[in-house]
Design a protein around this motif. Structure first.
Motif, PDB file in Angstrom:
ATOM      1  N   SER A   1       0.933  -1.203  -0.075  1.00  0.00           N
ATOM      2  CA  SER A   1       0.097  -0.064   0.073  1.00  0.00           C
ATOM      3  C   SER A   1       0.933   1.252   0.202  1.00  0.00           C
ATOM      4  N   PRO A   2       0.640   2.196  -0.947  1.00  0.00           N
ATOM      5  CA  PRO A   2       1.539   3.326  -0.957  1.00  0.00           C
ATOM      6  C   PRO A   2       1.769   4.042   0.376  1.00  0.00           C
ATOM      7  N   HIS A   3       2.831   4.598   0.662  1.00  0.00           N
ATOM      8  CA  HIS A   3       2.804   5.676   1.859  1.00  0.00           C
ATOM      9  C   HIS A   3       1.900   7.128   1.530  1.00  0.00           C
ATOM     10  N   ARG A   4       0.960   7.092   2.341  1.00  0.00           N
ATOM     11  CA  ARG A   4       0.208   8.231   1.965  1.00  0.00           C
ATOM     12  C   ARG A   4      -0.116   9.223   3.025  1.00  0.00           C
ATOM     13  N   GLY A   5       0.936   9.340   4.260  1.00  0.00           N
ATOM     14  CA  GLY A   5       0.907  10.076   5.371  1.00  0.00           C
ATOM     15  C   GLY A   5       0.627  11.565   4.995  1.00  0.00           C
ATOM     16  N   SER A   6       1.172  12.127   3.613  1.00  0.00           N
ATOM     17  CA  SER A   6       1.108  13.305   3.352  1.00  0.00           C
ATOM     18  C   SER A   6       0.348  13.729   2.192  1.00  0.00           C
ATOM     19  N   HIS A   7      -0.377  12.766   1.591  1.00  0.00           N
ATOM     20  CA  HIS A   7      -1.451  12.491   0.609  1.00  0.00           C
ATOM     21  C   HIS A   7      -2.354  13.496   0.796  1.00  0.00           C
ATOM     22  N   PRO A   8      -3.015  14.345  -0.057  1.00  0.00           N
ATOM     23  CA  PRO A   8      -4.178  15.080   0.211  1.00  0.00           C
ATOM     24  C   PRO A   8      -5.288  14.315   0.369  1.00  0.00           C
ATOM     25  N   GLY A   9      -5.376  13.135  -0.230  1.00  0.00           N
ATOM     26  CA  GLY A   9      -6.353  12.364  -0.157  1.00  0.00           C
ATOM     27  C   GLY A   9      -6.555  11.927   1.458  1.00  0.00           C
ATOM     28  N   PHE A  10      -5.516  11.694   1.897  1.00  0.00           N
ATOM     29  CA  PHE A  10      -5.532  11.187   3.361  1.00  0.00           C
ATOM     30  C   PHE A  10      -5.634  12.337   4.331  1.00  0.00           C
ATOM     31  N   SER A  11      -5.441  13.653   3.985  1.00  0.00           N
ATOM     32  CA  SER A  11      -5.816  14.926   4.666  1.00  0.00           C
ATOM     33  C   SER A  11      -7.368  14.996   4.463  1.00  0.00           C
ATOM     34  N   ARG A  12      -7.821  14.936   3.328  1.00  0.00           N
ATOM     35  CA  ARG A  12      -9.409  15.154   3.212  1.00  0.00           C
ATOM     36  C   ARG A  12     -10.030  14.199   4.216  1.00  0.00           C
ATOM     37  N   ARG A  13      -9.671  12.771   4.124  1.00  0.00           N
ATOM     38  CA  ARG A  13     -10.432  11.986   5.012  1.00  0.00           C
ATOM     39  C   ARG A  13     -10.321  12.355   6.698  1.00  0.00           C
ATOM     40  N   MET A  14      -9.059  12.730   7.077  1.00  0.00           N
ATOM     41  CA  MET A  14      -8.728  13.169   8.392  1.00  0.00           C
ATOM     42  C   MET A  14      -9.594  14.324   8.665  1.00  0.00           C
ATOM     43  N   ALA A  15      -9.702  15.304   7.711  1.00  0.00           N
ATOM     44  CA  ALA A  15     -10.505  16.564   8.141  1.00  0.00           C
ATOM     45  C   ALA A  15     -12.179  15.974   8.292  1.00  0.00           C
ATOM     46  N   ALA A  16     -12.564  14.778   7.367  1.00  0.00           N
ATOM     47  CA  ALA A  16     -13.818  14.530   7.708  1.00  0.00           C
ATOM     48  C   ALA A  16     -14.096  13.859   9.063  1.00  0.00           C
ATOM     49  N   PHE A  17     -12.987  13.178   9.497  1.00  0.00           N
ATOM     50  CA  PHE A  17     -13.059  12.701  10.845  1.00  0.00           C
ATOM     51  C   PHE A  17     -12.899  13.707  11.904  1.00  0.00           C
ATOM     52  N   PHE A  18     -12.165  14.759  11.747  1.00  0.00           N
ATOM     53  CA  PHE A  18     -12.295  15.818  12.728  1.00  0.00           C
ATOM     54  C   PHE A  18     -13.563  16.388  12.968  1.00  0.00           C
ATOM     55  N   ARG A  19     -14.451  16.543  11.643  1.00  0.00           N
ATOM     56  CA  ARG A  19     -15.668  17.227  11.330  1.00  0.00           C
ATOM     57  C   ARG A  19     -16.730  16.579  12.139  1.00  0.00           C
ATOM     58  N   ALA A  20     -16.597  15.287  12.125  1.00  0.00           N
ATOM     59  CA  ALA A  20     -17.393  14.040  12.931  1.00  0.00           C
ATOM     60  C   ALA A  20     -17.029  14.206  14.536  1.00  0.00           C
ATOM     61  N   PHE A  21     -15.670  14.434  14.711  1.00  0.00           N
ATOM     62  CA  PHE A  21     -15.487  14.196  16.048  1.00  0.00           C
ATOM     63  C   PHE A  21     -15.531  15.427  16.931  1.00  0.00           C
ATOM     64  N   TRP A  22     -15.297  16.625  16.417  1.00  0.00           N
ATOM     65  CA  TRP A  22     -15.169  17.930  17.163  1.00  0.00           C
ATOM     66  C   TRP A  22     -16.348  18.852  16.614  1.00  0.00           C
ATOM     67  N   GLN A  23     -17.111  18.323  15.695  1.00  0.00           N
ATOM     68  CA  GLN A  23     -18.199  19.178  15.065  1.00  0.00           C
ATOM     69  C   GLN A  23     -17.718  20.489  14.576  1.00  0.00           C
ATOM     70  N   LYS A  24     -16.637  20.449  14.096  1.00  0.00           N
ATOM     71  CA  LYS A  24     -15.811  21.721  13.583  1.00  0.00           C
ATOM     72  C   LYS A  24     -15.029  21.434  12.471  1.00  0.00           C
ATOM     73  N   THR A  25     -14.756  22.405  11.588  1.00  0.00           N
ATOM     74  CA  THR A  25     -14.042  22.361  10.315  1.00  0.00           C
ATOM     75  C   THR A  25     -12.353  22.721  10.778  1.00  0.00           C
TER      76      THR A  25
ATOM     77  N   PHE B   1      -8.529  11.839  -8.750  1.00  0.00           N
ATOM     78  CA  PHE B   1      -9.498  11.693  -8.030  1.00  0.00           C
ATOM     79  C   PHE B   1      -9.184  11.256  -6.572  1.00  0.00           C
ATOM     80  N   ASP B   2      -8.052  10.377  -6.719  1.00  0.00           N
ATOM     81  CA  ASP B   2      -7.650  10.190  -5.284  1.00  0.00           C
ATOM     82  C   ASP B   2      -7.185  11.019  -4.576  1.00  0.00           C
ATOM     83  N   ALA B   3      -6.541  12.043  -5.175  1.00  0.00           N
ATOM     84  CA  ALA B   3      -6.282  13.390  -4.152  1.00  0.00           C
ATOM     85  C   ALA B   3      -7.561  14.111  -3.799  1.00  0.00           C
ATOM     86  N   PHE B   4      -8.356  14.421  -4.910  1.00  0.00           N
ATOM     87  CA  PHE B   4      -9.235  15.415  -4.407  1.00  0.00           C
ATOM     88  C   PHE B   4     -10.967  15.008  -4.418  1.00  0.00           C
ATOM     89  N   GLY B   5     -11.104  13.853  -4.594  1.00  0.00           N
ATOM     90  CA  GLY B   5     -12.372  13.209  -4.512  1.00  0.00           C
ATOM     91  C   GLY B   5     -13.250  13.780  -5.707  1.00  0.00           C
TER      92      GLY B   5
END
Length: 467
Positions: free
Chosen positions: A261-285, A419-423
């Motif tokens: 599986s590729p190293h994706r720790g700095s990939h914008p696709g991973f950032s996008r997914r973590m932003a979604a998790f933060f939004r669900a967890f803290w109810q903020k962007t 698409f992987d990067a930006f959905g």
């Protein structure tokens, strides 16, 4: 809630807290992860995050990140079973109903699946024990705007910190670093050599394993992202700045290695997914920025040089190998010179036309006809098969990325990369095509010039000839 499955056997890692009595028993066949022993929160480091009061949920999130990293490192991948593992985390929490919300679990699963290539499951149960006590003396940051930046002491984080100082002098950075690298968190403001005033928070977790840890450690990106998100949440920061240049952020996904599986720790696709998790967890962007996504590392270093901001770059560290592998008579921390991180560093330094100290690498001479001839004179061990494997894969990654520049931007591989990067974001998809093409061409140009100056007999060019 959708649960991705894996053909591999399910491995359950059950977290237990000290003082839980009968609740600390782990069923036969499950792996015990004791909070305070296997995963320990370091109170003094966690206190550095207290720009406002930490909630129980915040502390549990840090614990979760540590448990996930523990499981990732303890459960080793087996070549005979393929890359993907089937992992379940059982974690006691104060409010299971909060953690079991579909939007929290689904975004968490999606982020980890994307990052690691594994199938994950989570089961949250009622906690009886207590979390480690943290002194909640709030450390007021004062007035101003803040941005969080993961700071690895590598070239990219160094460069982006310098550029932030020039481009956004009104912004106060909060750096997230690894405390075990000698950079502990700070409860006060610090000042950089270039005058940057910043705060530093460190990973507040220690790990203890029996046996050898799995070396792939893909969840390192999740751990740092969670802590960057916590720092942003606690400080009210404007955003999280990912400093990685384009080759490191996008390259591993564009030219993956074998079945990994590729190293994706700095990939914008991973950032996008973590932003979604933060939004669900803290109810903020909490947003992410990738300011150097469309630049090569060499271009970023050249920018620093042009602005006369590059002083101190040679003190950064890029090598991905442990120092037990780098054994010389110098008895100091140096780079190997042949891993992917070192190869990209050398390419950037060459492209920026900067001199590099002669004792930087264990393998200093890339123009030599073999790794054996390239090895430094004071090496305390011979070249191994593993050294050749690492070196060949590093050259392959650079060469494959350079050849990708010849692929039309309309090719499905390139469209999938965007698409992987930006959905499914039409504006970013359309706006990313030309910058991606330019990035690949810039890398190709730099790599061709770099390899040309090594000479045709170089072991690097011998390997390229066989690809």
């Amino acid at each position: 809630m959708s649960v991705e499955t894996s053909p591999n056997p399910l491995v359950t890692v059950r977290a237990v807290f000290s003082g839980e009595g009968s609740h600390s028993r782990v069923p036969s066949g499950q792996i015990r992860c004791e909070i305070g022993t296997n995963v320990s929160l370091v109170p003094t480091e966690l206190e550095a995050f207290c720009f406002k009061e930490l909630t129980v949920r915040d502390e549990e999130l840090v614990c979760l990140a540590g448990i996930v990293a523990f499981a990732d490192r303890l459960v080793r991948r087996k070549a005979s079973l393929g890359w993907s593992r089937n992992l379940e985390i059982v974690m006691p929490v104060a409010e299971p109903r909060f953690w079991q919300q579909p939007e929290i679990v689904d975004t968490l699963l999606e982020a980890l699946r994307y990052l690691t290539g594994d199938a994950w499951r989570f089961k949250f149960i009622k906690r009886a024990g207590r979390l480690p006590r943290v002194r909640q003396a709030e450390m007021d940051l004062g007035q101003g705007e803040f941005q969080v930046i993961p700071f690895s002491n590598g070239m990219d984080s160094f460069a982006q910190s310098r550029l932030l100082r020039k481009e956004r002098p009104h912004i106060s950075p909060i750096r997230v670093t690894a405390w075990n690298h000698g950079l502990a968190g700070s409860r006060t403001w610090l000042t950089d050599a270039d005058g940057t005033r910043y705060r530093r928070v460190a990973v507040p977790i220690k790990f203890s394993f029996k046996g050898n840890a799995d070396q792939t450690y893909r969840t390192r990106g999740f751990l740092f992202s969670v802590l960057a998100g916590l720092a942003a949440h606690m400080s009210g920061a404007k955003s999280i700045v990912i400093p990685e240049a384009g080759q490191g952020a996008l390259g591993p996904s564009l030219v993956p290695v074998g079945a990994e599986s590729p190293h994706r720790g700095s990939h914008p696709g991973f950032s996008r997914r973590m932003a979604a998790f933060f939004r669900a967890f803290w109810q903020k962007t909490i947003s992410f920025e990738h300011p150097q996504l469309w630049h090569t590392k060499g271009e970023v270093l050249t920018m620093l040089k042009k602005e006369n901001l590059h002083e101190g770059w040679e003190k950064t560290f890029s090598c991905s190998r442990g120092q037990r592998d780098i054994r010389t008579e110098r008895h100091k921390k140096i780079h190997c010179g042949i891993c992917s991180g070192c190869m990209l560093r050398r390419l950037a330094v060459f492209s920026a036309d900067l001199p590099e100290p002669a004792d930087t690498y264990m393998w200093p001479d890339l123009s030599a006809s073999s790794l054996e001839e390239s090895l430094c004179e004071d090496a305390r061990r011979p070249v191994s098969t593993n050294d050749w494997d690492i070196a060949v894969h590093a050259v392959m990654a650079m060469e494959d990325l350079a050849r990708l520049a010849n692929t039309p931007i309309t090719h499905p591989k390139m469209e999938n990369a965007l698409f992987d990067a930006f959905g499914n974001n039409p504006q970013q998809l359309a706006g990313g095509a030309e910058p991606l093409r330019r990035l690949l061409l810039a890398h190709q140009t730099e790599w061709r010039k770099f390899t040309q100056q090594l000479g045709p007999e170089s072991w690097v060019n011998q390997q390229i000839a066989h690809l």
